[in-house]
Design a protein around this motif. Structure first.
Motif: not given
Length: 437
Positions: A38-60
């Motif tokens: 896309l070349n629009i000056g962005a990047r991703l930050e990917i992490s794992r988080v806990d949501r009320s006991g559920i392990s989930a992928a978080k993409v920012d």
């Protein structure tokens, strides 16, 4: 047949969808390549988080090192300074920073068109943005090309939408099914003021979809999430019958106490009957005789019915009573869709009655094979009986997009795609995606 089921018990947003795709097996490199393209000056930050006991992928999505904010948080911080400074029309997206001064739909489509991603992903991303644009245009009673998206056109939202399209294609499923959507409740602050949840654009996008509120006073379905569902999902319902192969959880930004703020994506294989031979299934057939409908309207009706999930739609010229010429409208659909499609026929045509019947049909085993032409990727639909190929054809929309972008004859693109398919000694390579249909 490979099915993907979206369980929207806590709603859906663009970042939740990306996280669910990632957790369900889509490689992070797919998203990273898409963002770079896309070349629009962005990047991703990917992490794992806990949501009320559920392990989930978080993409920012990070732009200038900053993450997106929930809409109401952003507007509380801004104090509606955007409107005071005259920045014009805004979309109703939950991802915003106020650093993007607006793009028209044409500008957004040009950015997508120039990106080095597959034709299929470009088409899907464009359709998502067109759905958002149509909703905004209707709400504000303006032509779609005069709308300048602000929140929707922001860099992070563009990344969400285009990565969603690329990730959905990478997942390689034949059908997307969606649960009823929990939209939340209360109110939400937008560029134009405070509105009840769901926001106006979300309501417009979710027309025809089953929705409910669990009573939580927070926005759970964002316009981008609604547009993704509108574009990908062909039907809504409870968990479909299938052999589960994988599941993924995508986290929302908020962490609610005692409530998992995640989107679950389940991928599986549906049962097939006598897979080596033609598959049998029951479908509904809807028919209506039309003798006083404007022919221009008839073309629109066909498009609407297909958008609403019809398997096939066609018209046959007939001679009716009093020697009036007419059209026999025939719609093939799943049984669960017949009532909804009947309402479309009544609303959009002049008919006073619709005939219903159930029929058994045999369907050849089909699959998609991607081939490379000198202008880009084209999907080939391939049908077989007992493993022997009987029919093959290039996907029209892929070829049409290439022909328009590269200013070459459509027939030349279709011919080369067919030649590439026939001349390939190894259809499945590391760069070729195949899935059964």
């Amino acid at each position: 047949m490979r099915i993907a089921y979206l369980d929207c018990f806590s709603g859906i947003s663009g970042d939740m969808f990306l996280g669910a795709l990632l957790d369900a097996g889509v490689p992070a490199q797919v998203f990273e390549r898409t963002v770079a393209a896309l070349n629009i000056g962005a990047r991703l930050e990917i992490s794992r988080v806990d949501r009320s006991g559920i392990s989930a992928a978080k993409v920012d999505v990070l732009v200038h090192g900053e993450k997106e904010l929930p809409r109401e948080v952003f507007w509380e911080q801004q104090g509606h300074n955007h409107e005071e400074h005259g920045h014009g029309h805004h979309g109703d997206e939950a991802h915003t920073r106020g650093i993007d001064h607006g793009r028209s739909l044409t500008e957004i489509k040009q950015i997508i068109s120039r990106a080095a991603i597959s034709v299929g992903a470009k088409n899907t991303a464009t359709r998502i943005f067109e759905a958002l644009g149509a909703a905004e245009a209707k709400i504000h009673n303006r032509d779609i090309e005069t709308i300048h998206f602000h929140e929707v056109g922001a860099v992070d939202a563009m990344v969400d939408i285009v990565c969603a399209a690329a990730g959905a294609e990478e997942l390689g499923v034949d059908e997307w099914v969606c649960s009823p959507l929990n939209v939340g409740g209360g109110t939400v602050k937008c560029a134009h003021g405070t509105f009840p949840v769901p926001a106006p654009a979300t309501v417009e996008l979710l027309q025809g979809a089953p929705v409910y509120s669990s009573g939580m006073n927070v926005e759970l379905v964002t316009p981008t999430g609604a547009a993704i569902v509108k574009t990908l999902a062909k039907r809504f319902g409870s968990f479909p019958q299938m052999h589960v192969r994988r599941a993924g959880y995508g986290a929302g930004t908020r962490d609610f106490s005692g409530y998992a703020n995640v989107l679950r994506l389940t991928v599986g294989e549906a049962e097939t009957i006598n897979k080596a031979h033609a598959r049998e299934e029951m479908i509904s057939v809807l028919e209506a005789n039309l003798d006083d409908l404007n022919p221009q309207v008839f073309g629109y009706v066909l498009e609407r019915l297909l958008e609403e999930g019809a398997l096939d739609v066609f018209g046959v010229p007939v001679q009716m009573k009093k020697n009036r010429p007419g059209i026999l409208l025939t719609v093939l659909c799943r049984a669960e869709d017949s009532s909804r499609l009947s309402q479309v026929i009544f609303a959009e045509t002049t008919t006073l009655g619709i005939r219903h019947r159930e029929e058994r049909r045999e369907v050849l085993t089909r699959k998609w094979v991607t081939v490379e032409t000198r202008w880009g990727s084209v999907r080939m639909k391939v049908a077989d009986i007992n493993g022997a190929v009987t029919n093959y054809a290039p996907e029209y929309e892929d070829c049409r997009q290439i022909a328009v972008e590269h200013q070459v004859p459509l027939k030349s693109v279709m011919q080369e795609a067919t030649q590439q398919y026939l001349g390939s000694n190894q259809l499945i390579t590391k760069d070729t995606k195949v899935h059964e249909g």
